[in-house]
Design a protein around this motif. Structure first.
Motif, PDB file in Angstrom:
ATOM      1  N   PHE A  18     -27.069 102.542 -21.303  1.00  0.00           N
ATOM      2  CA  PHE A  18     -26.045 101.877 -20.524  1.00  0.00           C
ATOM      3  C   PHE A  18     -24.661 102.529 -20.396  1.00  0.00           C
ATOM      4  O   PHE A  18     -24.414 102.983 -21.312  1.00  0.00           O
ATOM      5  N   PRO A  19     -24.173 102.397 -19.307  1.00  0.00           N
ATOM      6  CA  PRO A  19     -22.811 103.189 -19.231  1.00  0.00           C
ATOM      7  C   PRO A  19     -21.630 102.211 -20.385  1.00  0.00           C
ATOM      8  O   PRO A  19     -21.793 101.111 -20.288  1.00  0.00           O
ATOM      9  N   GLU A 144     -28.246  95.557 -24.541  1.00  0.00           N
ATOM     10  CA  GLU A 144     -29.320  95.855 -25.704  1.00  0.00           C
ATOM     11  C   GLU A 144     -28.931  96.809 -26.548  1.00  0.00           C
ATOM     12  O   GLU A 144     -28.721  98.028 -26.009  1.00  0.00           O
ATOM     13  N   GLY A 145     -29.564  96.860 -27.767  1.00  0.00           N
ATOM     14  CA  GLY A 145     -29.673  97.842 -28.491  1.00  0.00           C
ATOM     15  C   GLY A 145     -28.172  98.640 -28.853  1.00  0.00           C
ATOM     16  O   GLY A 145     -27.219  97.905 -28.835  1.00  0.00           O
ATOM     17  N   LEU A 146     -28.294  99.467 -29.665  1.00  0.00           N
ATOM     18  CA  LEU A 146     -27.306 100.521 -30.227  1.00  0.00           C
ATOM     19  C   LEU A 146     -26.762 101.500 -29.080  1.00  0.00           C
ATOM     20  O   LEU A 146     -25.658 102.080 -29.217  1.00  0.00           O
ATOM     21  N   ASN A 147     -27.508 101.683 -27.959  1.00  0.00           N
ATOM     22  CA  ASN A 147     -27.257 102.297 -26.780  1.00  0.00           C
ATOM     23  C   ASN A 147     -26.942 103.824 -27.418  1.00  0.00           C
ATOM     24  O   ASN A 147     -26.037 104.311 -27.033  1.00  0.00           O
TER      25      ASN A 147
END
Length: 386
Positions: A18-19, A144-147
């Motif tokens: 994710f940017p 979502e998540g820690l990316n």
């Protein structure tokens, strides 16, 4: 140590799923330093302090948990990475995160979840690590998540080598953010894998000796350990036995680390670039052929004398029962789930079963036992054998 041309470069990272636009917002850190820090600050990482390494729910404070093991792996990994001119921050991030997907009670808990999930794609702790970091642990408002960076996720996915048939949890992430699963991972990921071997090979001996499950006379059946022990006795003849044993463990770790550095340096001396690392036919960061043979003998010994010890097997069976009973309870009555997990429980399978498995996989040993007691009014006795 000068930076190797084979080192992963955080400035040339393949990016994140994710940017993000957080440059400079939280200090001047490289991409891999950000990854490491996100892992350390995660709830999933903190839970490792109460998850089984070898001994289930130990009464003593001196036995290793998944957290202390991960810290020891990171220390060994950084030393090797530094000597080879690799990226220490990426190596450390991989070492710290590699066990985050383990459920309560270690491999006993994993076996119970795998059996319970057989009709829904099964359970795999390594794939669960990726799922936890990329989907379940979500502290940010915009994704979502820690990316984590591509390099961390692919290193965690493939630290044991290329993957031809990914588990469903890994396949889901790979579909959204392709991780080149058929290639070898970075040298940093390979170093993390061998650092894991070095840590548990030796620290499990330390814990096994402390618990009385293995004895020094048994260990000395292994020639390369006997050689180390003779050296310890010669240099520290008057030292107390417990200090001699700790010196033995330190010596073994040093022997293995130095061997990996020398053997890896020789293997990579003719490798031109990272692309050649990834397209190779074998791991480059590993033991020499001679020590690899001795290390396999050590592993066989540890399985025979410690991991498959009668008391360990009996305790593992009781631990599997806890996880199996929890899965059955949540599957039959969603009211046992916490409100936030119940609110997001899917109706259809396999998503419903996977959601329940996610909840159980995140539990610590202590919390799993508490939940079993809360639901059933009892929990198996004898869940600690040390």
């Amino acid at each position: 140590m000068p930076r190797s041309p084979l080192a992963a470069d955080p400035a040339q990272s393949r990016g994140r799923e994710f940017p993000e636009n957080r440059d400079g917002a939280r200090g001047p850190r490289s991409e891999f330093q950000r990854d490491r820090d996100r892992i350390i600050h995660s709830i999933a990482f903190r839970r490792l302090r109460s998850k089984t390494q070898v001994f289930i729910a130990p009464d003593g404070d001196h036995y290793r948990t998944r957290l202390t093991h991960s810290l020891e792996v990171a220390q060994i990994g950084r030393v090797i990475a530094r000597e080879l001119g690799l990226d220490e921050d990426l190596t450390e991030a991989l070492c710290l995160a590699h066990d985050i997907g383990h459920p309560p009670f270690g491999h006993a808990g994993e076996k119970a979840l795998s059996d319970a999930m057989q009709r829904h794609g099964g359970f795999d702790h390594n794939a669960q690590t990726i799922r936890t970091l990329a989907r379940l642990e979500s502290p940010y408002c915009d994704h979502e998540g820690l990316n984590l960076s591509w390099e961390v996720l692919e290193g965690l996915a493939k630290h044991n080598g290329p993957i031809s048939a990914p588990h469903w949890a890994l396949a889901d992430i790979d579909q959204a953010f392709p991780l080149a699963l058929g290639d070898w991972p970075s040298l940093e990921a390979q170093v993390a894998a061998v650092a894991d071997d070095i840590a548990y090979d030796n620290h499990d001996i330390d814990d096994g000796l402390r618990a009385g499950f293995i004895g020094l006379e048994d260990l000395l059946q292994l020639d390369f350990i006997a050689d180390q022990w003779r050296s310890v006795e010669s240099r520290f003849a008057s030292a107390p036995r417990d200090r001699q044993l700790r010196e033995l463990i330190r010596g073994q770790i040093g022997l293995m680390v130095n061997d990996v550095i020398a053997a890896t340096r020789q293997r990579i001396s003719k490798v031109r670039d990272i692309a050649e690392v990834r397209s190779g036919e074998r791991a480059l960061a590993h033991f020499s052929a001679g020590l690899a043979l001795e290390e396999r003998k050590l592993k066989r010994f540890m399985y025979d004398r410690l991991y498959y010890h009668d008391e360990q097997i009996a305790t593992a069976e009781r631990a599997r029962d806890v996880v199996a009973r929890l899965y059955a309870a949540y599957s039959q009555d969603a009211g046992h789930l916490p409100v936030e997990w119940r609110a997001n429980l899917p109706e259809a399978e396999p998503e419903r079963a996977r959601h329940i498995a996610d909840f159980i996989a995140g539990m610590t040993d202590r919390f799993a036992m508490e939940q079993c007691l809360k639901i059933y009014g009892s929990a198996p006795e004898g869940l600690s054998n040390v």
